[in-house]
Scaffold this motif. Structure first.
Motif, PDB file in Angstrom:
ATOM      1  N   LYS A 283       4.594   4.360   4.819  1.00 48.45           N
ATOM      2  CA  LYS A 283       4.535   2.892   4.796  1.00 48.45           C
ATOM      3  C   LYS A 283       3.722   2.341   5.956  1.00 48.45           C
ATOM      4  O   LYS A 283       2.918   1.445   5.777  1.00 48.45           O
ATOM      5  CB  LYS A 283       5.955   2.320   4.860  1.00 48.45           C
ATOM      6  N   MET A 284       3.946   2.870   7.151  1.00 49.84           N
ATOM      7  CA  MET A 284       3.452   2.183   8.342  1.00 49.84           C
ATOM      8  C   MET A 284       2.125   2.713   8.878  1.00 49.84           C
ATOM      9  O   MET A 284       1.550   2.116   9.788  1.00 49.84           O
ATOM     10  CB  MET A 284       4.508   2.214   9.443  1.00 49.84           C
ATOM     11  N   GLY A 288       0.323  -0.280   7.117  1.00 50.97           N
ATOM     12  CA  GLY A 288       0.511  -0.457   5.670  1.00 50.97           C
ATOM     13  C   GLY A 288      -0.783  -0.781   4.954  1.00 50.97           C
ATOM     14  O   GLY A 288      -0.797  -0.930   3.732  1.00 50.97           O
ATOM     15  N   GLU A 289      -1.880  -0.863   5.704  1.00 53.82           N
ATOM     16  CA  GLU A 289      -3.173  -1.188   5.090  1.00 53.82           C
ATOM     17  C   GLU A 289      -3.887   0.104   4.678  1.00 53.82           C
ATOM     18  O   GLU A 289      -4.945   0.448   5.210  1.00 53.82           O
ATOM     19  CB  GLU A 289      -4.030  -1.991   6.068  1.00 53.82           C
ATOM     20  N   ALA A 293      -0.636   3.871   0.820  1.00 56.70           N
ATOM     21  CA  ALA A 293       0.622   3.388   1.407  1.00 56.70           C
ATOM     22  C   ALA A 293       1.738   3.323   0.363  1.00 56.70           C
ATOM     23  O   ALA A 293       1.511   2.883  -0.771  1.00 56.70           O
ATOM     24  CB  ALA A 293       0.410   1.998   2.002  1.00 56.70           C
ATOM     25  N   ASN A 295       4.254   1.800  -1.695  1.00 60.44           N
ATOM     26  CA  ASN A 295       4.275   0.380  -2.075  1.00 60.44           C
ATOM     27  C   ASN A 295       5.597  -0.009  -2.721  1.00 60.44           C
ATOM     28  O   ASN A 295       6.028  -1.145  -2.625  1.00 60.44           O
ATOM     29  CB  ASN A 295       3.127   0.116  -3.056  1.00 60.44           C
ATOM     30  N   PRO A 372       7.350  -5.967  10.745  1.00 56.71           N
ATOM     31  CA  PRO A 372       7.788  -4.924   9.808  1.00 56.71           C
ATOM     32  C   PRO A 372       9.016  -5.409   9.041  1.00 56.71           C
ATOM     33  O   PRO A 372       9.957  -5.929   9.641  1.00 56.71           O
ATOM     34  CB  PRO A 372       8.112  -3.744  10.720  1.00 56.71           C
ATOM     35  N   GLU A 388      -0.656  -4.402  -4.913  1.00 59.03           N
ATOM     36  CA  GLU A 388      -0.815  -3.607  -3.704  1.00 59.03           C
ATOM     37  C   GLU A 388      -0.478  -4.537  -2.526  1.00 59.03           C
ATOM     38  O   GLU A 388      -1.137  -5.557  -2.332  1.00 59.03           O
ATOM     39  CB  GLU A 388      -2.278  -3.170  -3.659  1.00 59.03           C
ATOM     40  N   PRO A 392       2.957  -4.297   6.278  1.00 60.82           N
ATOM     41  CA  PRO A 392       4.141  -3.559   6.741  1.00 60.82           C
ATOM     42  C   PRO A 392       5.442  -3.983   6.070  1.00 60.82           C
ATOM     43  O   PRO A 392       6.413  -4.308   6.736  1.00 60.82           O
ATOM     44  CB  PRO A 392       4.159  -3.894   8.241  1.00 60.82           C
ATOM     45  N   ALA A 394       8.387  -2.987   3.172  1.00 61.00           N
ATOM     46  CA  ALA A 394       8.965  -1.914   2.346  1.00 61.00           C
ATOM     47  C   ALA A 394       9.982  -2.507   1.366  1.00 61.00           C
ATOM     48  O   ALA A 394      11.099  -2.819   1.759  1.00 61.00           O
ATOM     49  CB  ALA A 394       9.646  -0.880   3.244  1.00 61.00           C
TER      50      ALA A 394
END
Ligand code: NAD
Length: 490
Positions: A283-284, A288-289, A293, A295, A372, A388, A392, A394
């Motif tokens: 994820k991070m 997250g870019e 990642a 998703n 986050p 998408e 950051p 989740a």
């Protein structure tokens, strides 16, 4: 001292035919620091005429470069690899400045991106053809591999070095020439890379770099030109579709590395702590870019609370701030638009009934930061599960059976990467076969590897970068029919 790694004035121009020069009419555009929105540098803004000159240079260099010794191409790549390794700190700081990622992540990208140059320096001398007896014995079949010809590379802003070297490395190895259009948000790293490849001995015209703020006009003009034989694009599915349509007239070969919507499946038999470790990476990484990642977190209902609690705890301890600050874990997002669209997805998910466990807002002040965030109880049809996120955040939802997990994991137009956490080997094998993704990571949050074939299916595109497959994208095959001449004919 911030800024010491910015390219010098000469390396902020266009790199065409082995020379640095200004854009037509001296046009420039500015590159911003996403940590505070200030101007970092201005670079030459290439026009359609500039891009055509770059293609002229690539086309002129193609014949000689295509006929060069594979060993010479390999050694240029290897020299560039050594130069980049020696300049890791400078490149990492430059990438951190123009893109926002932390220095630690930027150093990771220098190592990862550079590895494509080493890998393809090793592949350059292993381009094989085939010799075969036809099944009826009457003829012999020979195949010859040839460089496909001048290429156009269009790269995104999220990995300014690696998305370039994944294309440039195999193209150089195969004997292709190229025009590179880096992302307008992060062109500086690519300009330094051009300088390094020049220093490593790449002949003039093999690599040409043309930053521009007018990407559509440039790609349209170059793709209408019959001398251009290949387009490799990494970016959004929206632009990818447009380029596929645009390739129809000249029938260029294509590689399309497009968007993702990676599911992250955690089964009831998983090691939850290992799954949380994996989730933090998947994820991070890169705030997250990343197209890979995680998703959509899909977690078995028996362990969802435990997983969400542990993940939220880890996320809440991350320090958000300027990427060049050594204490920071999460840098800024690329621009204000990114912050707004991520916040909209979070707001809509909460409106749809999700519970905000941690985060959910942007800090005040300059720069494009987002805290986050963990969301639990996402409705399956929530927009955040369909798009998408590229940030950051989740979002976690639960499943009850393996069949449901697979069905929901595949219920997207994308097919790039999927993550699976389970200790059951049979299930692992089943899922590797059932998941409609180009890449499946099992009990790990890190999927990218220069020695592996990276790429997707469905709306995530086609073609592979890295691995043994990576160089195939740059080679054509000529089959030669020969009669069987021996007395054993037939
Ligand atoms: P984007 O599609 O907006 O831009 C990518 C590049 O295309 C940029 O250089 C941009 O200038 C250029 N571009 C835009 N319009 C164009 C046009 N009409 N003709 C030619 N070029 C054009 O994407 P982005 O925001 O820079 O990057 C993020 C996207 O990239 C995400 O969707 C992400 O998933 C994807 N991505 C995919 C991979 C992969 O390997 N599959 C890797 C990294 C990023």
């Amino acid at each position: 001292m911030p800024g010491r790694s910015l390219p010098g004035p000469d390396q902020r121009g266009l790199f065409i035919g082995g020379r640095w020069r200004e854009a037509e009419e001296g046009a420039t555009f500015t590159v911003l620091d996403p940590a505070d929105g200030s101007v970092l540098a201005s670079v030459a803004d290439g026009s359609v005429n500039d891009a055509t000159e770059a293609l002229d240079a690539a086309a002129a260099a193609q014949e000689g470069w295509g006929a060069s010794a594979p060993r010479d191409r390999a050694e240029i790549l290897r020299r560039a690899f050594d130069l980049i390794r020696g300049r890791t700190d400078e490149l990492a700081e430059l990438m951190s400045l123009e893109m926002g990622k932390t220095i630690a992540e930027a150093r990771g990208e220098v190592a990862y991106g550079n590895e494509f140059l080493r890998w393809f320096s090793e592949e350059a001398v292993r381009i094989h053809g085939r010799w075969m007896h036809a099944p009826d014995g009457a003829s012999r079949l020979l195949t010859v591999r040839k460089p496909i010809g001048p290429c156009l590379f269009i790269t995104p802003w999220n990995f300014p070095l690696a998305m370039g070297t994944r294309k440039i490395g195999p193209a150089i190895a195969a004997g292709c020439t190229m025009v590179v259009k880096p992302a307008e948000l992060t062109p500086l790293t690519m300009l330094v890379l051009a300088d390094i490849l020049d220093e490593a001995g790449l002949p003039p015209g093999v690599l040409n770099v043309v930053p521009t703020s007018r990407a559509a006009a440039m790609s349209e003009a170059l793709m209408a030109d019959p001398r251009l034989r290949k387009v490799s694009f990494t970016g959004s599915t929206l632009v990818g579709r447009q380029l596929v349509r645009q390739s129809a007239d000249q029938l260029q070969r294509l590689s399309m590395e497009l968007g993702g919507n990676a599911p992250f499946l955690v089964f009831e038999d998983a090691d939850v702590d290992a799954a949380v470790d994996g989730a933090m990476i998947a994820k991070m990484r890169n705030m997250g870019e990343a197209c890979t990642a995680a998703n959509r977190f899909l977690v078995h209902t028996d362990i969802a609370q435990e997983f969400a609690g542990k993940l939220a705890d880890r996320m809440s301890r991350l320090v958000v701030g300027r990427g060049q600050d050594p204490d920071v874990d999460v840098g800024p997002l690329i621009d204000e638009r990114a912050v707004n669209s991520i916040h909209q997805l979070v707001t809509d998910a909460v409106r749809d009934g999700a519970r905000l466990v941690v985060g959910g807002s942007a800090p005040t002040g300059p720069g494009y930061f987002y805290r986050p965030t963990v969301l639990l109880g996402i409705r399956h049809d929530s927009e955040i599960n369909r798009q998408e996120i590229f940030g950051p955040v989740a979002p976690i939802s639960v499943f009850a059976t393996e069949e449901e997990a697979v069905r929901r994991a595949n219920a997207t137009e994308y097919g790039l990467a999927a993550y699976v956490f389970t200790r059951d080997l049979s299930r692992t094998i089943r899922l590797a076969e059932l998941l409609e993704y180009g890449m499946v990571a099992v009990n790990t949050g890190l999927i990218s590897n220069p020695a592996a074939p990276f790429g997707g299916m469905k709306a995530s595109g086609f073609g592979r970068e890295g691995g043994f497959e990576g160089i195939e994208e740059y080679l054509e095959t000529t089959y030669v029919a020969l009669p069987a001449t021996s007395r054993h004919q037939g």
